[in-house]
Scaffold this motif. Structure first.
Motif, PDB file in Angstrom:
ATOM      1  N   ASP A  22      -6.557 -15.416  -6.981  1.00 15.43           N
ATOM      2  CA  ASP A  22      -6.127 -13.989  -7.995  1.00 15.43           C
ATOM      3  C   ASP A  22      -5.553 -12.737  -7.198  1.00 15.43           C
ATOM      4  O   ASP A  22      -5.814 -12.393  -6.097  1.00 15.43           O
ATOM      5  CB  ASP A  22      -7.642 -13.432  -8.529  1.00 15.43           C
ATOM      6  CG  ASP A  22      -8.180 -14.405  -9.425  1.00 15.43           C
ATOM      7  OD1 ASP A  22      -7.293 -15.214  -9.995  1.00 15.43           O
ATOM      8  OD2 ASP A  22      -9.394 -14.288 -10.101  1.00 15.43           O
ATOM      9  N   ARG A  23      -4.618 -12.304  -8.065  1.00 20.10           N
ATOM     10  CA  ARG A  23      -3.935 -10.981  -7.616  1.00 20.10           C
ATOM     11  C   ARG A  23      -4.639  -9.792  -8.261  1.00 20.10           C
ATOM     12  O   ARG A  23      -4.842  -9.661  -9.292  1.00 20.10           O
ATOM     13  CB  ARG A  23      -2.364 -11.134  -8.188  1.00 20.10           C
ATOM     14  CG  ARG A  23      -1.712 -12.306  -7.583  1.00 20.10           C
ATOM     15  CD  ARG A  23      -0.517 -12.843  -8.292  1.00 20.10           C
ATOM     16  NE  ARG A  23       0.414 -11.768  -8.388  1.00 20.10           N
ATOM     17  CZ  ARG A  23       0.754 -10.984  -9.644  1.00 20.10           C
ATOM     18  NH1 ARG A  23       0.033 -11.226 -10.731  1.00 20.10           N
ATOM     19  NH2 ARG A  23       1.630 -10.089  -9.506  1.00 20.10           N
ATOM     20  N   SER A  42       4.110  -7.313 -10.597  1.00 17.66           N
ATOM     21  CA  SER A  42       4.204  -7.654  -9.366  1.00 17.66           C
ATOM     22  C   SER A  42       3.172  -6.856  -8.464  1.00 17.66           C
ATOM     23  O   SER A  42       2.538  -6.056  -8.882  1.00 17.66           O
ATOM     24  CB  SER A  42       5.696  -7.192  -8.774  1.00 17.66           C
ATOM     25  OG  SER A  42       5.662  -5.521  -8.961  1.00 17.66           O
ATOM     26  N   MET A  43       3.173  -7.078  -6.991  1.00 13.14           N
ATOM     27  CA  MET A  43       2.414  -6.346  -6.300  1.00 13.14           C
ATOM     28  C   MET A  43       2.854  -4.895  -6.110  1.00 13.14           C
ATOM     29  O   MET A  43       1.869  -4.085  -5.980  1.00 13.14           O
ATOM     30  CB  MET A  43       2.495  -7.133  -4.765  1.00 13.14           C
ATOM     31  CG  MET A  43       1.620  -8.377  -4.827  1.00 13.14           C
ATOM     32  SD  MET A  43      -0.046  -8.456  -5.328  1.00 13.14           S
ATOM     33  CE  MET A  43      -0.701  -9.983  -4.832  1.00 13.14           C
ATOM     34  N   ALA A  44       4.223  -4.607  -6.387  1.00 12.71           N
ATOM     35  CA  ALA A  44       4.531  -3.189  -6.518  1.00 12.71           C
ATOM     36  C   ALA A  44       4.011  -2.617  -7.467  1.00 12.71           C
ATOM     37  O   ALA A  44       3.639  -1.529  -7.237  1.00 12.71           O
ATOM     38  CB  ALA A  44       6.033  -3.204  -6.447  1.00 12.71           C
ATOM     39  N   ASP A  45       3.930  -3.161  -8.594  1.00  7.65           N
ATOM     40  CA  ASP A  45       3.175  -2.639  -9.978  1.00  7.65           C
ATOM     41  C   ASP A  45       1.676  -2.535  -9.338  1.00  7.65           C
ATOM     42  O   ASP A  45       1.147  -1.222  -9.854  1.00  7.65           O
ATOM     43  CB  ASP A  45       3.083  -3.599 -10.873  1.00  7.65           C
ATOM     44  CG  ASP A  45       4.715  -3.686 -11.654  1.00  7.65           C
ATOM     45  OD1 ASP A  45       5.112  -2.935 -11.902  1.00  7.65           O
ATOM     46  OD2 ASP A  45       4.995  -4.909 -11.756  1.00  7.65           O
ATOM     47  N   GLY A  48      -3.274  -6.785  -3.544  1.00  4.15           N
ATOM     48  CA  GLY A  48      -3.068  -8.113  -2.565  1.00  4.15           C
ATOM     49  C   GLY A  48      -3.767  -9.195  -3.418  1.00  4.15           C
ATOM     50  O   GLY A  48      -4.117  -9.264  -4.661  1.00  4.15           O
ATOM     51  N   ASP A  49      -3.702 -10.456  -2.773  1.00  2.00           N
ATOM     52  CA  ASP A  49      -4.313 -11.381  -3.352  1.00  2.00           C
ATOM     53  C   ASP A  49      -5.672 -11.978  -2.511  1.00  2.00           C
ATOM     54  O   ASP A  49      -5.766 -11.681  -1.535  1.00  2.00           O
ATOM     55  CB  ASP A  49      -3.361 -12.668  -3.641  1.00  2.00           C
ATOM     56  CG  ASP A  49      -2.872 -13.181  -2.317  1.00  2.00           C
ATOM     57  OD1 ASP A  49      -3.429 -13.464  -1.446  1.00  2.00           O
ATOM     58  OD2 ASP A  49      -1.338 -12.928  -2.320  1.00  2.00           O
ATOM     59  N   CYS A  65       0.694  -1.121  -0.045  1.00  3.05           N
ATOM     60  CA  CYS A  65       0.090   0.051   0.039  1.00  3.05           C
ATOM     61  C   CYS A  65       0.727   1.105  -0.105  1.00  3.05           C
ATOM     62  O   CYS A  65       1.720   1.304   0.777  1.00  3.05           O
ATOM     63  CB  CYS A  65      -0.895   0.145   1.209  1.00  3.05           C
ATOM     64  SG  CYS A  65      -2.005   1.286   1.255  1.00  3.05           S
ATOM     65  N   GLY A  66       0.657   2.265  -0.953  1.00  2.45           N
ATOM     66  CA  GLY A  66       1.410   3.195  -1.047  1.00  2.45           C
ATOM     67  C   GLY A  66       1.035   4.611  -0.378  1.00  2.45           C
ATOM     68  O   GLY A  66      -0.134   4.661  -0.027  1.00  2.45           O
TER      69      GLY A  66
END
Length: 335
Positions: free
Chosen positions: A80-81, A135-138, A64-65, A35-36
């Motif tokens: 699922d992401r 990625s999760m960062a993306d 998240g997933d 989370c940003g």
């Protein structure tokens, strides 16, 4: 689960233990991974006119997933992401019907701004599947990318147009990213310091200039003329007036800075230039889906703006850091 809570009235945020949420009909439960921290989080937790309110869970740039599905959820499965569009909309009011902009909904049935937590229960309708290449960062960058995409689309840039971007933060950097991809000609970025010069150039800017006595001349020289579009991405007093001073005759100013204080302008100057102003906030699901589909196809990596990754426990201290002079651009909480 652990979650960040804003007590209200400008009090410091705290990390609390809350009951684990369970998804109801049409909802999904996520294990949050990223989370940003957004500038809006800082301004909405300082106790001003715009405020998250008392004892509010928050965080809106997250991914998240899925670990649990509520009844009646279709098209998604456990594992699922997803990235989350954090504004929940009714779908029936005029802004929803006419513009599809969830942030402008007049009767929101809830919120999905719960990203600073280990778990997040959200409507399935606001989840956007992440391609396997991301990625999760993306995924946690989809929301800020969507903000800038929405604003740049509203500008209706034509191929070859000259663009000036005021600011060097996340919204400004991603405005460069989309202006370049949507056909802008020369793009110049202007900020108070050269700290983010390299990032601005990496995102697609042709030149970077710092504010100064000769900034108008420097910008015009770097652009090859006065800017036809000026994106105000700072949100501080005086920036709209600066945008007017820079804009070409019949130019367009798009304000993405979301200034929460009075920002006076001189209408006579704007009138003699016949400039127009567009104010924008939010995005639609179309922007979210487009960002998730396109962000791995550009010539630069949007993750380049991430300067720090911290645990949830470090968030209160990081807010103190970000409220003062600092070297951060985008901070991600990892969970």
């Amino acid at each position: 689960m652990k979650a960040a809570i804003y007590p209200g009235q400008g009090q410091p945020i705290v990390i609390e233990n809350l009951p684990d949420p369970r998804p109801g009909p049409g909802e999904i439960l996520l294990k949050v991974h990223r989370c940003g921290v957004c500038g809006t989080d800082l301004s909405m937790t300082k106790g001003g006119i715009f405020d998250y309110g008392q004892n509010t869970q928050f965080g809106h740039e997250y991914a998240g997933d899925i670990i649990e599905l509520g009844r009646e959820v279709t098209g998604l499965k456990i594992g699922d992401r997803v990235a989350v569009l954090p504004s929940v909309a009714c779908g029936q009011c005029e802004p929803c019907r006419s513009h599809g902009n969830n942030v402008l909904c007049q009767a929101p049935p809830g919120t999905a701004m719960v990203g600073f937590a280990e778990l997040a229960k959200v409507p399935a309708s606001v989840a956007t599947l992440l391609p396997s290449t991301l990625s999760m960062a993306d995924g946690a960058l989809v929301e800020p990318l969507a903000i800038s995409l929405y604003g740049v689309k509203l500008a209706q840039i034509q191929p070859g147009d000259r663009v000036l971007i005021l600011g060097g933060g996340t919204v400004a950097l991603y405005a460069i990213y989309w202006a370049r991809r949507l056909g802008a000609g020369r793009i110049v970025v202007m900020s108070r310091s050269a700290r983010r010069r390299d990032l601005a150039l990496e995102m697609g800017a042709d030149a970077f200039i710092t504010y100064g006595d000769n900034e108008i001349g420097e910008a015009r020289e770097a652009l090859g003329g006065a800017p036809q579009f000026v994106f105000e991405c700072v949100g501080a007093e005086g920036m709209l007036g600066k945008a007017i001073m820079h804009a070409a005759q019949f130019g367009k100013i798009v304000s993405l800075g979301f200034c929460t204080s009075p920002d006076p302008i001189i209408p006579g100057i704007a009138s003699f230039k016949c400039v127009s102003m567009q104010f924008a906030v939010g995005y639609s699901m179309k922007e979210f889906i487009y960002v998730a589909d396109q962000m791995d196809k550009g010539r630069c990596d949007p993750k380049a703006i991430i300067t720090n990754e911290i645990p949830l426990s470090g968030l209160p201290a990081m807010f103190d850091v970000l409220r003062g002079p600092n070297d951060e651009t985008k901070v991600h909480v990892t969970l």
